[in-house]
Design a protein around this motif. Structure first.
Motif, PDB file in Angstrom:
ATOM      1  N   LEU A  26      31.157  74.610 102.241  1.00  8.19           N
ATOM      2  CA  LEU A  26      30.060  74.663 100.939  1.00  8.19           C
ATOM      3  C   LEU A  26      30.210  73.289 100.281  1.00  8.19           C
ATOM      4  N   GLU A  27      31.216  72.536 100.489  1.00 10.00           N
ATOM      5  CA  GLU A  27      31.184  71.082  99.759  1.00 10.00           C
ATOM      6  C   GLU A  27      30.382  70.086 100.734  1.00 10.00           C
ATOM      7  N   GLU A  28      30.386  70.423 102.041  1.00 15.42           N
ATOM      8  CA  GLU A  28      29.667  69.532 102.876  1.00 15.42           C
ATOM      9  C   GLU A  28      28.014  69.946 102.647  1.00 15.42           C
ATOM     10  N   GLU A  29      27.677  70.834 102.492  1.00 18.19           N
ATOM     11  CA  GLU A  29      26.238  71.462 102.114  1.00 18.19           C
ATOM     12  C   GLU A  29      25.985  70.870 100.954  1.00 18.19           C
ATOM     13  N   GLU A  30      26.747  70.857  99.779  1.00 21.11           N
ATOM     14  CA  GLU A  30      26.764  70.373  98.600  1.00 21.11           C
ATOM     15  C   GLU A  30      26.047  68.974  98.686  1.00 21.11           C
ATOM     16  N   LYS A  31      26.980  68.305  99.522  1.00 23.93           N
ATOM     17  CA  LYS A  31      26.581  66.772  99.789  1.00 23.93           C
ATOM     18  C   LYS A  31      25.518  66.515 100.477  1.00 23.93           C
ATOM     19  N   GLU A  32      25.302  67.358 101.569  1.00 25.60           N
ATOM     20  CA  GLU A  32      23.987  66.927 102.048  1.00 25.60           C
ATOM     21  C   GLU A  32      22.691  67.554 101.166  1.00 25.60           C
ATOM     22  N   ARG A  33      22.896  68.418 100.259  1.00 22.39           N
ATOM     23  CA  ARG A  33      21.817  68.684  99.408  1.00 22.39           C
ATOM     24  C   ARG A  33      21.241  67.469  98.452  1.00 22.39           C
ATOM     25  N   GLU A  34      22.508  67.041  97.984  1.00 20.63           N
ATOM     26  CA  GLU A  34      22.381  65.805  96.957  1.00 20.63           C
ATOM     27  C   GLU A  34      21.758  64.614  97.653  1.00 20.63           C
ATOM     28  N   GLU A  35      22.303  64.298  98.932  1.00 23.62           N
ATOM     29  CA  GLU A  35      21.701  63.237  99.501  1.00 23.62           C
ATOM     30  C   GLU A  35      19.980  63.527  99.825  1.00 23.62           C
ATOM     31  N   GLU A  36      19.711  64.609 100.325  1.00 20.99           N
ATOM     32  CA  GLU A  36      18.420  65.140 100.428  1.00 20.99           C
ATOM     33  C   GLU A  36      17.615  64.727  99.401  1.00 20.99           C
ATOM     34  N   ARG A  37      18.012  65.328  98.075  1.00 20.01           N
ATOM     35  CA  ARG A  37      17.286  64.977  96.785  1.00 20.01           C
ATOM     36  C   ARG A  37      17.315  63.626  96.731  1.00 20.01           C
ATOM     37  N   GLU A  38      18.087  62.555  96.761  1.00 23.99           N
ATOM     38  CA  GLU A  38      18.301  61.285  96.276  1.00 23.99           C
ATOM     39  C   GLU A  38      17.118  60.584  97.326  1.00 23.99           C
ATOM     40  N   ARG A  39      17.150  61.141  98.537  1.00 23.86           N
ATOM     41  CA  ARG A  39      16.196  60.491  99.492  1.00 23.86           C
ATOM     42  C   ARG A  39      14.695  60.887  99.226  1.00 23.86           C
ATOM     43  N   TYR A  40      14.640  62.241  98.746  1.00 23.24           N
ATOM     44  CA  TYR A  40      13.213  62.758  98.477  1.00 23.24           C
ATOM     45  C   TYR A  40      12.713  62.032  97.157  1.00 23.24           C
ATOM     46  N   MET A  41      13.681  61.823  96.022  1.00 21.29           N
ATOM     47  CA  MET A  41      13.209  61.054  95.164  1.00 21.29           C
ATOM     48  C   MET A  41      12.787  59.644  94.963  1.00 21.29           C
ATOM     49  N   LYS A  42      13.226  59.026  95.876  1.00 18.78           N
ATOM     50  CA  LYS A  42      13.219  57.494  96.347  1.00 18.78           C
ATOM     51  C   LYS A  42      11.871  57.342  97.082  1.00 18.78           C
ATOM     52  N   GLU A  43      11.478  58.445  98.005  1.00 18.25           N
ATOM     53  CA  GLU A  43      10.320  58.493  98.692  1.00 18.25           C
ATOM     54  C   GLU A  43       8.908  58.756  97.666  1.00 18.25           C
ATOM     55  N   ASN A  44       9.288  59.735  97.019  1.00 21.50           N
ATOM     56  CA  ASN A  44       8.300  60.414  96.050  1.00 21.50           C
ATOM     57  C   ASN A  44       7.986  60.027  94.702  1.00 21.50           C
ATOM     58  N   CYS A  45       9.148  59.462  93.952  1.00 21.78           N
ATOM     59  CA  CYS A  45       9.215  59.008  92.679  1.00 21.78           C
ATOM     60  C   CYS A  45       9.913  57.650  92.723  1.00 21.78           C
ATOM     61  N   PRO A  46       8.982  56.638  92.837  1.00 23.28           N
ATOM     62  CA  PRO A  46       9.660  55.463  92.686  1.00 23.28           C
ATOM     63  C   PRO A  46      10.039  55.220  91.152  1.00 23.28           C
TER      64      PRO A  46
END
Length: 171
Positions: A26-46
């Motif tokens: 569960l902790e690994e999945e949470e970290k992966e979600r957080e990284e995914e969110r940050e990556r998406y925000m950098k791409e779509n929301c400068p």
């Protein structure tokens, strides 16, 4: 095969081991979600730079509205795909039920129906045929025999006649 019962300490140890493995996953999945969110925000929301003039502010609003329109179109397309998939799923469920045939049909009860009601059920309410033959018959009045009335008589008339006799004798 004879199954041996597991001791309570062994059960407790295995349970705690499974819980610790689950916690790590569960902790690994949470970290992966957080990284995914940050990556998406950098791409779509400068990062937003605050505009200093009216033109820059208007340009920023145009860009935001354009992105909103694009997102709405994507959402609409996805919604249509989901609705289409749901309809397909419902159709497949119906087909599965037809093929399985597990559902018991209810037992039909014997119902007494008149011929008229049966024709209505078979032909529909538009094609009604009146099978009521009794309605077409004429009523016949019985002839009353006067002789029987004289013999038997009406009890009311008899009482009135007796009261008239009493009056005659009294006067």
């Amino acid at each position: 095969m004879s199954e041996k019962k597991m001791s309570s300490s062994r059960k407790h140890h295995l349970k705690s081991l499974m819980l610790s493995i689950g916690k790590d996953l569960l902790e690994e999945e949470e970290k992966e979600r957080e990284e995914e969110r940050e990556r998406y925000m950098k791409e779509n929301c400068p990062p937003v730079s605050m505009p200093r003039s009216m033109q820059e502010l208007q340009e920023l609003c145009r860009e935001i509205h354009h992105k909103i329109d694009v997102i709405d179109e994507e959402r609409y397309d996805l919604d249509m795909k989901v609705n289409k998939s749901n309809k397909e799923i419902d159709d497949l469920k119906i087909k599965v039920q037809d093929l399985m045939g597990k559902f018991k049909k209810p037992v039909l009860r014997k119902v007494r129906m008149s011929a008229d009601a049966m024709l209505k059920a078979l032909l529909g309410s538009k094609h009604t045929v009146n099978m009521e033959l009794r309605a077409n018959l004429k009523q016949v009045k019985k002839e009353v025999k006067e002789e029987q009335l004289r013999d038997v008589g009406d009890w009311r008339k008899n009482i009135e006649d007796k009261s008239d006799r009493k009056k005659m004798f009294d006067s």
